[in-house]
Design an enzyme around this catalytic site. Structure first.
Site, PDB file in Angstrom:
ATOM      1  N   SER A 124     -14.088  -5.855   2.169  1.00 24.36           N
ATOM      2  CA  SER A 124     -14.085  -4.782   1.175  1.00 24.36           C
ATOM      3  C   SER A 124     -15.500  -4.518   0.688  1.00 24.36           C
ATOM      4  CB  SER A 124     -13.207  -5.241   0.009  1.00 24.36           C
ATOM      5  OG  SER A 124     -13.423  -4.448  -1.115  1.00 24.36           O
ATOM      6  N   TYR A 149     -10.133 -11.752  -6.609  1.00 24.39           N
ATOM      7  CA  TYR A 149      -9.793 -11.038  -5.377  1.00 24.39           C
ATOM      8  C   TYR A 149     -11.052 -10.828  -4.530  1.00 24.39           C
ATOM      9  CZ  TYR A 149      -9.161  -7.150  -2.240  1.00 24.39           C
ATOM     10  OH  TYR A 149      -9.198  -6.355  -1.119  1.00 24.39           O
ATOM     11  N   LYS A 153     -12.512 -12.271  -0.638  1.00 21.20           N
ATOM     12  CA  LYS A 153     -13.025 -11.474   0.486  1.00 21.20           C
ATOM     13  C   LYS A 153     -14.372 -12.028   0.939  1.00 21.20           C
ATOM     14  CE  LYS A 153      -9.572  -9.140   1.024  1.00 21.20           C
ATOM     15  NZ  LYS A 153      -8.796  -9.201   2.239  1.00 21.20           N
TER      16      LYS A 153
HETATM   17  P1  NAD Z   1      -0.864  -4.118   1.347  1.00 25.06           P
HETATM   18  O1  NAD Z   1      -0.472  -4.998   0.201  1.00 25.06           O
HETATM   19  O2  NAD Z   1      -0.205  -2.806   1.457  1.00 25.06           O
HETATM   20  O3  NAD Z   1      -0.627  -4.899   2.719  1.00 25.06           O
HETATM   21  C1  NAD Z   1      -0.719  -6.292   2.832  1.00 25.06           C
HETATM   22  C2  NAD Z   1       0.547  -6.767   3.539  1.00 25.06           C
HETATM   23  O4  NAD Z   1       0.455  -8.186   3.718  1.00 25.06           O
HETATM   24  C3  NAD Z   1       1.812  -6.505   2.737  1.00 25.06           C
HETATM   25  O5  NAD Z   1       2.761  -5.847   3.557  1.00 25.06           O
HETATM   26  C4  NAD Z   1       2.305  -7.898   2.327  1.00 25.06           C
HETATM   27  O6  NAD Z   1       3.725  -7.962   2.300  1.00 25.06           O
HETATM   28  C5  NAD Z   1       1.691  -8.787   3.389  1.00 25.06           C
HETATM   29  N1  NAD Z   1       1.356 -10.158   2.950  1.00 25.06           N
HETATM   30  C6  NAD Z   1       0.634 -10.540   1.880  1.00 25.06           C
HETATM   31  N2  NAD Z   1       0.529 -11.875   1.831  1.00 25.06           N
HETATM   32  C7  NAD Z   1       1.202 -12.361   2.916  1.00 25.06           C
HETATM   33  C8  NAD Z   1       1.456 -13.657   3.433  1.00 25.06           C
HETATM   34  N3  NAD Z   1       1.022 -14.765   2.815  1.00 25.06           N
HETATM   35  N4  NAD Z   1       2.175 -13.772   4.563  1.00 25.06           N
HETATM   36  C9  NAD Z   1       2.641 -12.670   5.202  1.00 25.06           C
HETATM   37  N5  NAD Z   1       2.438 -11.425   4.768  1.00 25.06           N
HETATM   38  C10 NAD Z   1       1.723 -11.264   3.633  1.00 25.06           C
HETATM   39  O7  NAD Z   1      -2.442  -3.982   1.303  1.00 25.06           O
HETATM   40  P2  NAD Z   1      -3.395  -2.957   2.064  1.00 25.06           P
HETATM   41  O8  NAD Z   1      -3.886  -1.978   1.068  1.00 25.06           O
HETATM   42  O9  NAD Z   1      -2.773  -2.512   3.321  1.00 25.06           O
HETATM   43  O10 NAD Z   1      -4.611  -3.908   2.386  1.00 25.06           O
HETATM   44  C11 NAD Z   1      -4.709  -4.594   3.626  1.00 25.06           C
HETATM   45  C12 NAD Z   1      -5.945  -5.482   3.597  1.00 25.06           C
HETATM   46  O11 NAD Z   1      -7.087  -4.689   3.339  1.00 25.06           O
HETATM   47  C13 NAD Z   1      -5.913  -6.547   2.498  1.00 25.06           C
HETATM   48  O12 NAD Z   1      -6.510  -7.709   3.029  1.00 25.06           O
HETATM   49  C14 NAD Z   1      -6.790  -5.952   1.421  1.00 25.06           C
HETATM   50  O13 NAD Z   1      -7.402  -6.952   0.642  1.00 25.06           O
HETATM   51  C15 NAD Z   1      -7.821  -5.207   2.247  1.00 25.06           C
HETATM   52  N6  NAD Z   1      -8.459  -4.104   1.544  1.00 25.06           N
HETATM   53  C16 NAD Z   1      -7.671  -3.146   0.959  1.00 25.06           C
HETATM   54  C17 NAD Z   1      -8.263  -2.100   0.265  1.00 25.06           C
HETATM   55  C18 NAD Z   1      -7.419  -1.078  -0.427  1.00 25.06           C
HETATM   56  O14 NAD Z   1      -7.931  -0.414  -1.338  1.00 25.06           O
HETATM   57  N7  NAD Z   1      -6.163  -0.876  -0.061  1.00 25.06           N
HETATM   58  C19 NAD Z   1      -9.663  -2.014   0.209  1.00 25.06           C
HETATM   59  C20 NAD Z   1     -10.441  -2.988   0.835  1.00 25.06           C
HETATM   60  C21 NAD Z   1      -9.810  -4.034   1.501  1.00 25.06           C
HETATM   61  C1  WQD Z   2     -11.398   4.255  -8.400  1.00 25.14           C
HETATM   62  C2  WQD Z   2     -11.983   4.974  -9.608  1.00 25.14           C
HETATM   63  C3  WQD Z   2     -11.635   3.879 -11.722  1.00 25.14           C
HETATM   64  C4  WQD Z   2      -7.314   4.289 -11.809  1.00 25.14           C
HETATM   65  C5  WQD Z   2     -10.628  -1.179  -6.076  1.00 25.14           C
HETATM   66  C6  WQD Z   2     -10.936  -2.647  -5.904  1.00 25.14           C
HETATM   67  C7  WQD Z   2     -11.808  -2.856  -4.705  1.00 25.14           C
HETATM   68  C8  WQD Z   2     -11.209  -2.206  -3.464  1.00 25.14           C
HETATM   69  C9  WQD Z   2     -10.834  -0.788  -3.708  1.00 25.14           C
HETATM   70  C10 WQD Z   2      -9.883  -3.750  -2.221  1.00 25.14           C
HETATM   71  C11 WQD Z   2     -12.663   4.042 -10.591  1.00 25.14           C
HETATM   72  C12 WQD Z   2     -10.922   5.206 -11.674  1.00 25.14           C
HETATM   73  C13 WQD Z   2      -8.628   4.367 -11.419  1.00 25.14           C
HETATM   74  C14 WQD Z   2      -6.901   4.984 -12.967  1.00 25.14           C
HETATM   75  C15 WQD Z   2      -9.134   5.808 -13.228  1.00 25.14           C
HETATM   76  N1  WQD Z   2      -9.993  -2.829  -3.047  1.00 25.14           N
HETATM   77  N2  WQD Z   2      -9.524   5.112 -12.118  1.00 25.14           N
HETATM   78  N3  WQD Z   2      -7.828   5.730 -13.634  1.00 25.14           N
HETATM   79  O1  WQD Z   2     -12.089   0.382  -8.606  1.00 25.14           O
HETATM   80  O2  WQD Z   2     -13.187   1.477  -6.609  1.00 25.14           O
HETATM   81  O3  WQD Z   2     -11.827  -0.495  -6.267  1.00 25.14           O
HETATM   82  O4  WQD Z   2     -10.011  -0.692  -4.873  1.00 25.14           O
HETATM   83  O5  WQD Z   2     -10.753  -4.376  -1.679  1.00 25.14           O
HETATM   84  O6  WQD Z   2     -11.946  -4.214  -4.546  1.00 25.14           O
HETATM   85  O7  WQD Z   2     -11.601  -3.099  -7.059  1.00 25.14           O
HETATM   86  O8  WQD Z   2     -10.714   1.660  -6.894  1.00 25.14           O
HETATM   87  O9  WQD Z   2      -8.803   3.183  -7.074  1.00 25.14           O
HETATM   88  O10 WQD Z   2      -8.998   1.283  -8.731  1.00 25.14           O
HETATM   89  O11 WQD Z   2     -10.590   3.178  -8.870  1.00 25.14           O
HETATM   90  O12 WQD Z   2      -9.940   6.478 -13.886  1.00 25.14           O
HETATM   91  O13 WQD Z   2      -5.738   4.928 -13.393  1.00 25.14           O
HETATM   92  O14 WQD Z   2     -10.908   5.590 -10.323  1.00 25.14           O
HETATM   93  O15 WQD Z   2     -12.227   3.702 -12.974  1.00 25.14           O
HETATM   94  O16 WQD Z   2     -13.787   4.700 -11.090  1.00 25.14           O
HETATM   95  P1  WQD Z   2     -12.029   0.761  -7.181  1.00 25.14           P
HETATM   96  P2  WQD Z   2      -9.679   2.302  -7.888  1.00 25.14           P
END
Ligand code: NAD
Ligand code: WQD
Length: 341
Positions: A124, A149, A153
């Site tokens: 991330s 969290y 990562k």
């Molecule tokens: P998500 O929660 O939709 O998907 C994760 C999936 O993993 C879920 O379906 C959950 O049921 C499964 N899971 C969790 N723990 C498990 C375990 N111990 N065993 C088996 N299954 C398990 O999340 P996402 O948004 O698709 O994110 C996927 C990956 O990307 C995550 O590692 C997240 O940290 C990373 N990521 C997400 C974002 C974002 O904003 N969505 C941003 C950066 C990184």
């Molecule tokens: C985006 C912007 C909020 C909700 C998070 C995790 C990061 C990564 C991505 C996984 C910000 C604003 C949000 C609301 C708002 N995930 N906001 N009202 O903060 O960039 O990052 O998701 O790795 O680790 O921290 O994403 O979607 O939460 O927020 O004003 O109800 O929207 O302040 O500026 P963020 P976000």
């Protein structure tokens, strides 16, 4: 030969499974459904015309994971499974370290023992914290994230670098910026379990009348309109980057250490108000909002330099913010129709 996709029924995982199937990979999913639902599996099959193998269990259950590796010739893994709620991670740190790191280590033990290479990790942009210079490239110094969290990562990345170096394996660390949007079929998207923390799901639910008003967390930041800036990347574009990263690792059969690191974003920053406006225009709906105090831990600005992924993976994001936000609204309509049946 098959690719293990952990968390393959989750938001980004499900879109990636479709792209893998479209590219003729065999897919084995492990997902404990802690943040997904079974109908996603049927929808993947409907979209791709093929059904991936699915095991519903928690990756912390080592003995079950071993059975999956015994049953299938696994040739690589994309590891999406993790707990991802930043706020929750602060109040449940031990559970976050356990889920995000033990599951990773359990897979790596199987990889080590069976001499498997090709590991893709969902990292991330949070590993950069508030970077001093925009856009953020892969050489930008990392900052220890404030959230548990985020720390999982950063630690995951370190574990994988050590793994690749010690055992001569190939890993790809993909640093996602802010994934948004849903599949064009409207059959896959981000499942709103509980109150959304992220911006776009909250906007979607406000427009749908599920939430009364979006709270915009601060308009006194040092940006043009005062709201924070992020790099919102369309989830299908992001899914395609995984296939490109996997193909790159697999193209090289030599036993050696490879540590690929890529920022995956659009290269363009959008403010919170930009997102609200784009959503309203794309879908011809209104989003009620109020300006509130800043949310603790939020940074002012983050957007990616994506040159490296473009050059080495021959990949770049293709979908505009408005196009991506249109798919979000179609997904909400699909969820409404499911709820009314
Ligand atoms: P998500 O929660 O939709 O998907 C994760 C999936 O993993 C879920 O379906 C959950 O049921 C499964 N899971 C969790 N723990 C498990 C375990 N111990 N065993 C088996 N299954 C398990 O999340 P996402 O948004 O698709 O994110 C996927 C990956 O990307 C995550 O590692 C997240 O940290 C990373 N990521 C997400 C974002 C974002 O904003 N969505 C941003 C950066 C990184
Ligand atoms: C985006 C912007 C909020 C909700 C998070 C995790 C990061 C990564 C991505 C996984 C910000 C604003 C949000 C609301 C708002 N995930 N906001 N009202 O903060 O960039 O990052 O998701 O790795 O680790 O921290 O994403 O979607 O939460 O927020 O004003 O109800 O929207 O302040 O500026 P963020 P976000």
């Amino acid at each position: 030969m098959a690719i293990l996709v952990t968390g393959g029924l989750g938001y980004i995982g499900s879109h990636t499974v479709v792209e893998l199937l479209n590219n003729n990979f065999d897919v084995v999913i492990v997902d404990d459904l802690s943040n997904s639902e079974r109908f996603i599996l049927n929808n993947i099959e409907e979209i791709a015309g093929k059904k991936p193998v699915f095991y519903p269990f928690d990756l912390k259950r080592k003995e079950l994971l071993t059975q999956v590796f015994d049953a299938h010739q696994i040739d690589g893994c994309i590891n999406f499974a993790a707990s991802k709620a930043v706020g929750e991670s602060q109040i449940m740190p031990v559970d976050y370290y356990e889920n995000n790191l033990f599951s990773l280590i359990n897979i790596l033990q199987e990889f080590k023992r069976r001499e498997i290479s090709n590991f893709i990790f969902s990292s991330s942009c949070t590993v950069y914290g508030q970077a001093d210079v925009m856009p953020i490239d892969e050489n930008t110094p990392l900052k220890m994230p404030e959230s548990v969290y985020g720390k999982t990562k950063q630690m995951g990345e370190e574990i994988l670098k050590d793994f690749a170096n010690a055992y001569k394996r190939k890993v790809s660390l993909l640093r996602y910026f802010n994934p948004i949007g849903a599949h064009p079929s409207a059959k896959l998207g981000e499942l709103p379990i509980g109150v959304p923390n992220n911006l776009v799901p909250y906007v979607m639910q406000t427009a749908a009348g599920i939430r009364e008003k979006l709270s915009i967390w601060g308009n006194d930041y040092d940006t043009e309109d005062g709201t924070p800036i992020r790099d919102y990347i369309y989830v299908v574009d992001l899914a395609k980057a995984h296939v490109a990263a996997l193909k790159k690792l697999m193209a090289d059969n030599e036993e050696k250490t490879v540590i690929d690191i890529y920022n995956l974003g659009t290269g363009k920053g959008s403010s919170v108000l930009d997102v609200v406006n784009a959503f309203e225009i794309a879908n011809d709906v209104k989003v009620a909002y109020q300006i509130c105090d800043r949310r603790e831990g939020d940074i002012t600005i983050a957007y990616a330099n994506v040159d490296k992924a473009e050059k080495e993976l021959n990949w770049k994001s293709e979908t505009s913010l408005q196009e991506a936000l249109k798919t979000v609204w179609e997904w909400q309509k699909y969820l409404n129709s499911r709820n009314s049946n």
